[in-house]
Motif scaffolding. Structure first.
Motif, PDB file in Angstrom:
ATOM      1  N   LYS A  36      21.027   9.449 129.868  1.00  0.00           N
ATOM      2  CA  LYS A  36      22.107  10.749 129.800  1.00  0.00           C
ATOM      3  C   LYS A  36      23.510   9.841 129.750  1.00  0.00           C
ATOM      4  O   LYS A  36      24.484  10.542 129.078  1.00  0.00           O
ATOM      5  CB  LYS A  36      22.040  11.240 131.325  1.00  0.00           C
ATOM      6  CG  LYS A  36      20.955  12.355 131.481  1.00  0.00           C
ATOM      7  CD  LYS A  36      20.979  12.710 132.778  1.00  0.00           C
ATOM      8  CE  LYS A  36      19.727  13.833 132.988  1.00  0.00           C
ATOM      9  NZ  LYS A  36      19.419  14.168 134.290  1.00  0.00           N
ATOM     10  N   VAL A  37      23.678   8.809 130.189  1.00  0.00           N
ATOM     11  CA  VAL A  37      24.853   8.048 130.021  1.00  0.00           C
ATOM     12  C   VAL A  37      25.179   7.550 128.412  1.00  0.00           C
ATOM     13  O   VAL A  37      26.181   7.727 127.906  1.00  0.00           O
ATOM     14  CB  VAL A  37      25.068   6.641 131.066  1.00  0.00           C
ATOM     15  CG1 VAL A  37      26.162   5.732 130.548  1.00  0.00           C
ATOM     16  CG2 VAL A  37      24.975   7.111 132.296  1.00  0.00           C
ATOM     17  N   VAL A  38      23.948   7.093 127.912  1.00  0.00           N
ATOM     18  CA  VAL A  38      24.081   6.881 126.532  1.00  0.00           C
ATOM     19  C   VAL A  38      24.479   7.991 125.627  1.00  0.00           C
ATOM     20  O   VAL A  38      25.320   7.913 124.719  1.00  0.00           O
ATOM     21  CB  VAL A  38      22.722   6.120 125.909  1.00  0.00           C
ATOM     22  CG1 VAL A  38      22.794   5.886 124.321  1.00  0.00           C
ATOM     23  CG2 VAL A  38      22.435   4.871 126.766  1.00  0.00           C
ATOM     24  N   ASP A  39      23.700   9.167 125.949  1.00  0.00           N
ATOM     25  CA  ASP A  39      24.121  10.320 125.300  1.00  0.00           C
ATOM     26  C   ASP A  39      25.553  10.869 125.310  1.00  0.00           C
ATOM     27  O   ASP A  39      26.060  11.375 124.441  1.00  0.00           O
ATOM     28  CB  ASP A  39      23.303  11.583 125.674  1.00  0.00           C
ATOM     29  CG  ASP A  39      21.765  11.410 125.069  1.00  0.00           C
ATOM     30  OD1 ASP A  39      21.527  10.632 124.055  1.00  0.00           O
ATOM     31  OD2 ASP A  39      20.870  12.162 125.529  1.00  0.00           O
ATOM     32  N   LEU A  40      26.111  10.707 126.617  1.00  0.00           N
ATOM     33  CA  LEU A  40      27.364  10.994 126.790  1.00  0.00           C
ATOM     34  C   LEU A  40      28.280  10.342 126.047  1.00  0.00           C
ATOM     35  O   LEU A  40      29.369  10.494 125.511  1.00  0.00           O
ATOM     36  CB  LEU A  40      27.778  11.071 128.362  1.00  0.00           C
ATOM     37  CG  LEU A  40      29.175  11.089 129.004  1.00  0.00           C
ATOM     38  CD1 LEU A  40      29.463  12.605 128.570  1.00  0.00           C
ATOM     39  CD2 LEU A  40      29.415  10.988 130.439  1.00  0.00           C
ATOM     40  N   ASN A  41      27.993   8.805 126.146  1.00  0.00           N
ATOM     41  CA  ASN A  41      28.994   7.898 125.307  1.00  0.00           C
ATOM     42  C   ASN A  41      29.087   8.058 123.972  1.00  0.00           C
ATOM     43  O   ASN A  41      29.926   8.094 123.461  1.00  0.00           O
ATOM     44  CB  ASN A  41      28.692   6.537 125.827  1.00  0.00           C
ATOM     45  CG  ASN A  41      29.017   6.126 127.075  1.00  0.00           C
ATOM     46  OD1 ASN A  41      30.041   6.829 127.678  1.00  0.00           O
ATOM     47  ND2 ASN A  41      28.414   5.081 127.577  1.00  0.00           N
ATOM     48  N   LEU A  42      27.661   8.544 123.444  1.00  0.00           N
ATOM     49  CA  LEU A  42      27.539   8.915 121.774  1.00  0.00           C
ATOM     50  C   LEU A  42      28.470   9.957 121.507  1.00  0.00           C
ATOM     51  O   LEU A  42      28.954  10.086 120.594  1.00  0.00           O
ATOM     52  CB  LEU A  42      26.081   8.893 121.560  1.00  0.00           C
ATOM     53  CG  LEU A  42      25.427   7.564 121.440  1.00  0.00           C
ATOM     54  CD1 LEU A  42      24.017   7.979 121.091  1.00  0.00           C
ATOM     55  CD2 LEU A  42      25.942   6.796 120.368  1.00  0.00           C
ATOM     56  N   ASN A  43      28.374  11.121 122.445  1.00  0.00           N
ATOM     57  CA  ASN A  43      28.931  12.243 122.331  1.00  0.00           C
ATOM     58  C   ASN A  43      30.362  12.032 122.199  1.00  0.00           C
ATOM     59  O   ASN A  43      31.212  12.680 121.275  1.00  0.00           O
ATOM     60  CB  ASN A  43      28.559  13.545 123.017  1.00  0.00           C
ATOM     61  CG  ASN A  43      27.220  13.834 122.632  1.00  0.00           C
ATOM     62  OD1 ASN A  43      26.701  13.714 121.683  1.00  0.00           O
ATOM     63  ND2 ASN A  43      26.605  14.361 123.845  1.00  0.00           N
ATOM     64  N   VAL A  44      30.833  11.285 123.084  1.00  0.00           N
ATOM     65  CA  VAL A  44      32.315  10.970 123.386  1.00  0.00           C
ATOM     66  C   VAL A  44      32.892  10.261 122.427  1.00  0.00           C
ATOM     67  O   VAL A  44      33.768  10.471 121.514  1.00  0.00           O
ATOM     68  CB  VAL A  44      32.705  10.202 124.719  1.00  0.00           C
ATOM     69  CG1 VAL A  44      34.121   9.794 124.678  1.00  0.00           C
ATOM     70  CG2 VAL A  44      32.284  11.312 125.866  1.00  0.00           C
ATOM     71  N   ALA A  45      32.115   9.065 121.670  1.00  0.00           N
ATOM     72  CA  ALA A  45      32.513   8.207 120.522  1.00  0.00           C
ATOM     73  C   ALA A  45      32.633   9.251 119.319  1.00  0.00           C
ATOM     74  O   ALA A  45      33.447   9.180 118.652  1.00  0.00           O
ATOM     75  CB  ALA A  45      31.583   7.196 120.432  1.00  0.00           C
ATOM     76  N   LYS A  46      31.673   9.951 119.246  1.00  0.00           N
ATOM     77  CA  LYS A  46      31.669  11.034 118.018  1.00  0.00           C
ATOM     78  C   LYS A  46      32.903  11.891 117.804  1.00  0.00           C
ATOM     79  O   LYS A  46      33.537  11.861 116.843  1.00  0.00           O
ATOM     80  CB  LYS A  46      30.486  11.722 118.031  1.00  0.00           C
ATOM     81  CG  LYS A  46      30.289  12.547 116.656  1.00  0.00           C
ATOM     82  CD  LYS A  46      29.092  13.609 116.750  1.00  0.00           C
ATOM     83  CE  LYS A  46      28.912  14.338 115.350  1.00  0.00           C
ATOM     84  NZ  LYS A  46      27.701  15.293 115.672  1.00  0.00           N
ATOM     85  N   ALA A  47      33.210  12.405 119.163  1.00  0.00           N
ATOM     86  CA  ALA A  47      34.350  13.241 119.167  1.00  0.00           C
ATOM     87  C   ALA A  47      35.591  12.610 119.115  1.00  0.00           C
ATOM     88  O   ALA A  47      36.501  13.100 118.328  1.00  0.00           O
ATOM     89  CB  ALA A  47      34.209  14.141 120.557  1.00  0.00           C
ATOM     90  N   SER A  48      35.768  11.154 119.581  1.00  0.00           N
ATOM     91  CA  SER A  48      36.952  10.376 119.526  1.00  0.00           C
ATOM     92  C   SER A  48      37.086  10.200 118.063  1.00  0.00           C
ATOM     93  O   SER A  48      38.359  10.263 117.559  1.00  0.00           O
ATOM     94  CB  SER A  48      36.451   9.122 120.206  1.00  0.00           C
ATOM     95  OG  SER A  48      37.746   8.497 120.384  1.00  0.00           O
ATOM     96  N   ARG A  88      34.261  12.772 135.124  1.00  0.00           N
ATOM     97  CA  ARG A  88      33.346  13.955 136.028  1.00  0.00           C
ATOM     98  C   ARG A  88      31.961  14.051 135.305  1.00  0.00           C
ATOM     99  O   ARG A  88      31.067  13.898 136.320  1.00  0.00           O
ATOM    100  CB  ARG A  88      34.116  15.361 135.725  1.00  0.00           C
ATOM    101  CG  ARG A  88      35.227  15.469 136.761  1.00  0.00           C
ATOM    102  CD  ARG A  88      35.724  16.851 136.623  1.00  0.00           C
ATOM    103  NE  ARG A  88      37.209  17.000 137.375  1.00  0.00           N
ATOM    104  CZ  ARG A  88      38.090  17.553 137.225  1.00  0.00           C
ATOM    105  NH1 ARG A  88      38.352  18.128 135.856  1.00  0.00           N
ATOM    106  NH2 ARG A  88      39.257  17.650 138.233  1.00  0.00           N
ATOM    107  N   SER A  89      31.808  13.910 134.217  1.00  0.00           N
ATOM    108  CA  SER A  89      30.437  13.911 133.709  1.00  0.00           C
ATOM    109  C   SER A  89      29.802  12.664 134.096  1.00  0.00           C
ATOM    110  O   SER A  89      28.467  12.683 134.698  1.00  0.00           O
ATOM    111  CB  SER A  89      30.414  13.868 132.110  1.00  0.00           C
ATOM    112  OG  SER A  89      30.990  15.271 131.685  1.00  0.00           O
ATOM    113  N   LEU A  90      30.349  11.569 133.964  1.00  0.00           N
ATOM    114  CA  LEU A  90      30.007  10.288 134.407  1.00  0.00           C
ATOM    115  C   LEU A  90      29.391  10.091 135.800  1.00  0.00           C
ATOM    116  O   LEU A  90      28.320   9.956 136.404  1.00  0.00           O
ATOM    117  CB  LEU A  90      30.764   9.153 134.202  1.00  0.00           C
ATOM    118  CG  LEU A  90      30.263   7.677 134.128  1.00  0.00           C
ATOM    119  CD1 LEU A  90      29.061   7.819 133.091  1.00  0.00           C
ATOM    120  CD2 LEU A  90      31.108   6.642 133.723  1.00  0.00           C
TER     121      LEU A  90
END
Length: 187
Positions: A36-48, A88-90
């Motif tokens: 879940k953390v990896v998915d969150l980080n990937l989504n944040v990186a992509k959006a960034s 908050r997600s983290l």
């Protein structure tokens, strides 16, 4: 009727199997949380990356320094909001993982306690006369272990609640600071 060594051997085997099952369950929960953390980080990186490309196009299209700095300042609020949402997600992932770990450990500990109590009861039924004190000592040790685990579990839950409250406070303070910074940047 089993002999005492066979009973303890079977109990030891069952205990090892229970411990293996608990560790497997806990590691599974840990890997789920990491995923879940990896998915969150990937989504944040992509959006960034996408947001950065859009922002760069806007900044490069600025006609004068005033417009450039206005566009730059306007990006601070969405960035702060995204950072808060990420925090908050983290925190949600960490809180969920802690709850799952606690639930899994409690279930396994309760099951092990039931099996151990059943073993002591079985041994007590088949024990020779004069071993009542030894059986009472085992029962007392089991009771003390259960009480110790319950206190440990209670303390762990309290620590998790404090951690979650601290995370929420930090996110709230960051949010307030970001809002103040935005108001200052707009002036």
């Amino acid at each position: 009727m089993f002999t005492l060594p066979e009973q303890f051997s079977n109990a030891a085997k069952a205990n090892v199997e229970a411990q293996t099952a608990m560790l497997t369950a806990l590691f599974g929960k840990a890997f789920d949380s990491v995923e879940k953390v990896v998915d969150l980080n990937l989504n944040v990186a992509k959006a960034s990356v996408e947001d950065s490309a859009i922002t760069m196009k806007q900044l490069l299209a600025a006609k004068d320094p005033q417009e450039f700095f206005s566009l730059s300042a306007a990006q601070a609020q969405p960035s702060a909001a995204k950072a808060i949402a990420y925090g908050r997600s983290l925190a949600g992932i960490a809180s969920s993982a802690q709850a799952e770990w606690t639930r899994t450990a409690e279930e396994q500990f309760a099951e092990t306690g039931r099996k151990l109590s059943a073993l002591v009861d079985d041994v007590a039924r088949n024990a020779p006369a004069g071993t009542e004190n030894v059986i009472a000592m085992f029962r007392s040790a089991i009771g003390n272990a259960n009480a110790g685990y319950e206190q440990f579990s209670k303390t762990g839950k309290q620590a998790a609640e404090v951690m979650e409250a601290n995370m929420n406070t930090a996110v709230s303070q960051f949010s307030q600071t970001a809002e103040k910074a935005m108001k200052t940047a707009r002036k």
